[in-house]
Scaffold this active site. Structure first.
Site, PDB file in Angstrom:
ATOM      1  N   ARG A  70     -55.763 -53.189  30.558  1.00 31.53           N
ATOM      2  CA  ARG A  70     -54.740 -54.138  31.009  1.00 31.53           C
ATOM      3  C   ARG A  70     -53.363 -53.467  31.051  1.00 31.53           C
ATOM      4  O   ARG A  70     -52.573 -53.698  31.979  1.00 31.53           O
ATOM      5  CB  ARG A  70     -54.717 -55.346  30.063  1.00 31.53           C
ATOM      6  CG  ARG A  70     -53.741 -56.448  30.470  1.00 31.53           C
ATOM      7  CD  ARG A  70     -54.011 -57.714  29.680  1.00 31.53           C
ATOM      8  NE  ARG A  70     -53.046 -58.752  29.984  1.00 31.53           N
ATOM      9  CZ  ARG A  70     -52.130 -59.206  29.141  1.00 31.53           C
ATOM     10  NH1 ARG A  70     -52.068 -58.697  27.900  1.00 31.53           N
ATOM     11  NH2 ARG A  70     -51.291 -60.141  29.488  1.00 31.53           N
ATOM     12  N   HIS A 104     -61.861 -58.075  34.069  1.00 31.69           N
ATOM     13  CA  HIS A 104     -61.813 -59.222  33.159  1.00 31.69           C
ATOM     14  C   HIS A 104     -63.081 -59.331  32.309  1.00 31.69           C
ATOM     15  O   HIS A 104     -63.146 -60.167  31.411  1.00 31.69           O
ATOM     16  CB  HIS A 104     -61.611 -60.525  33.949  1.00 31.69           C
ATOM     17  CG  HIS A 104     -60.223 -60.702  34.461  1.00 31.69           C
ATOM     18  ND1 HIS A 104     -59.872 -61.660  35.394  1.00 31.69           N
ATOM     19  CD2 HIS A 104     -59.083 -60.031  34.183  1.00 31.69           C
ATOM     20  CE1 HIS A 104     -58.584 -61.569  35.663  1.00 31.69           C
ATOM     21  NE2 HIS A 104     -58.088 -60.593  34.930  1.00 31.69           N
ATOM     22  N   HIS A 145     -51.026 -53.227  34.395  1.00 34.13           N
ATOM     23  CA  HIS A 145     -49.667 -53.763  34.401  1.00 34.13           C
ATOM     24  C   HIS A 145     -48.635 -52.672  34.673  1.00 34.13           C
ATOM     25  O   HIS A 145     -47.588 -52.938  35.252  1.00 34.13           O
ATOM     26  CB  HIS A 145     -49.370 -54.466  33.075  1.00 34.13           C
ATOM     27  CG  HIS A 145     -49.978 -55.827  32.980  1.00 34.13           C
ATOM     28  ND1 HIS A 145     -49.389 -56.875  32.299  1.00 34.13           N
ATOM     29  CD2 HIS A 145     -51.135 -56.328  33.487  1.00 34.13           C
ATOM     30  CE1 HIS A 145     -50.148 -57.957  32.395  1.00 34.13           C
ATOM     31  NE2 HIS A 145     -51.219 -57.640  33.096  1.00 34.13           N
TER      32      HIS A 145
END
Length: 319
Positions: free
Chosen positions: A62, A191, A66
């Site tokens: 993640r 995810h 980002h």
């Protein structure tokens, strides 16, 4: 052209220029002469952290995502805030990021091997690959040669795709970074690792609309479980749900659950509202090998969009 339209076009051109500026400079053998064995130090740092904290792979993946979506993969997400600037890591979408110490430890080990050579951005890209591979997912060769950026602004984290985005918003966000619909669907499969706090999916289980309390696309039993975990007046700071039923394994269960009405975010469910995206979801749900291949290709594509200018000796600060 209106002033607003002009500013939007200018912003897009700036993003495109930043993200495409150094794609051609990346190569698989970038450090062959200057630091040939550094990848093992990165892998060891990720392995060691995973032994103590099983959430590390999701955190690193993640973090990399980002980072890449703001000014390209330039390690700007690692920078600390200062008295004069609030950095990306302290922006609203990033306050739940963690495991920055893994990159710090990897950087320290690499600096001992070859000082001032390997960028923090390359270390983060490699750590994300290792996080996936060590969780049972695909492995891939990472093109290297990224540089670290000096600019990190919390305000720019508003550019990150939000969990409430519809398919049009998702496609726009990804296409601005040169990523296709297949990249969107494949990267959403990340995810399969991780955890979602209640605040990121409350919109689906409480007051969904003026007439319906719960999103009807959710499986009733799944929605009931989410409501139990996240009541309307939730006061538990860390309450939430894992993203799929095999929390620490990188697999295609995310897509199977999505097709079964058991997705967490509105942005997950949005993939089923586009015929081409839905077909890809079905393809990846049917074949873990096809998902792994597509995910690896999309990760290489995403992580090749860079915009930095230097190699930081400390990933946390600009000197």
């Amino acid at each position: 052209m209106s002033a607003m339209a002009g500013s939007v076009l200018l912003a897009f051109l700036m993003i495109f220029t930043i993200l495409s500026s150094s794609v051609s400079s990346l190569s698989l053998n970038y450090y062959d002469k200057t630091c040939p064995n550094f990848e093992s130090a990165v892998t060891n740092a990720v392995k060691k952290a995973m032994k103590n904290d099983r959430t590390v792979p999701a955190a690193i993946l993640r973090m990399h995502f980002h980072d890449c979506f703001i000014r390209g993969c330039d390690a700007s997400v690692l920078l600390k805030s200062t008295k004069k600037n609030v950095a990306e890591k302290d922006g609203p979408p990033n306050v739940s990021l963690h495991a920055f110490y893994v990159i710090d430890h990897a950087k320290e080990a690499v600096e001992k091997m070859c000082p001032g050579v390997v960028s923090c951005a390359d270390i983060l890209a490699l750590a994300a690959r290792d996080a996936v591979a060590l969780s049972g997912g695909p492995n891939w060769a990472v093109p290297k040669g990224r540089k670290d950026g000096r600019i990190s602004k919390a305000s720019e984290t508003r550019q990150l795709p939000a969990p409430v985005f519809n398919i049009s918003q998702l496609q726009q966000s990804f296409s601005q970074r040169g990523l296709s619909l297949e990249d969107l669907v494949a990267l959403s499969g990340g995810h399969t690792l991780g955890f979602a706090h209640c605040s990121s999916f409350q919109n689906r289980i409480h007051n969904f609309s003026a007439t319906v309390d719960v999103d009807s696309t959710l499986s009733p039993s799944f929605a009931a479980n989410l409501k139990r975990i996240c009541p309307l007046q939730n006061k538990a700071k860390n309450a939430g749900s894992t993203m799929d039923s095999t929390t620490f394994g990188f697999d295609n269960v995310y897509y199977k659950m999505l097709l079964g009405g058991k997705s967490i975010f509105s942005s997950d469910q949005a993939l089923l509202t586009n015929p081409k995206a839905k077909a890809l979801v079905q393809k990846f749900a049917a074949s873990e090998a096809e998902f792994g291949k597509a995910f690896a290709a999309s990760m290489v594509k995403m992580s090749s969009l860079t915009g930095g200018q230097e190699v930081r000796l400390d990933c946390k600060v600009v000197r």
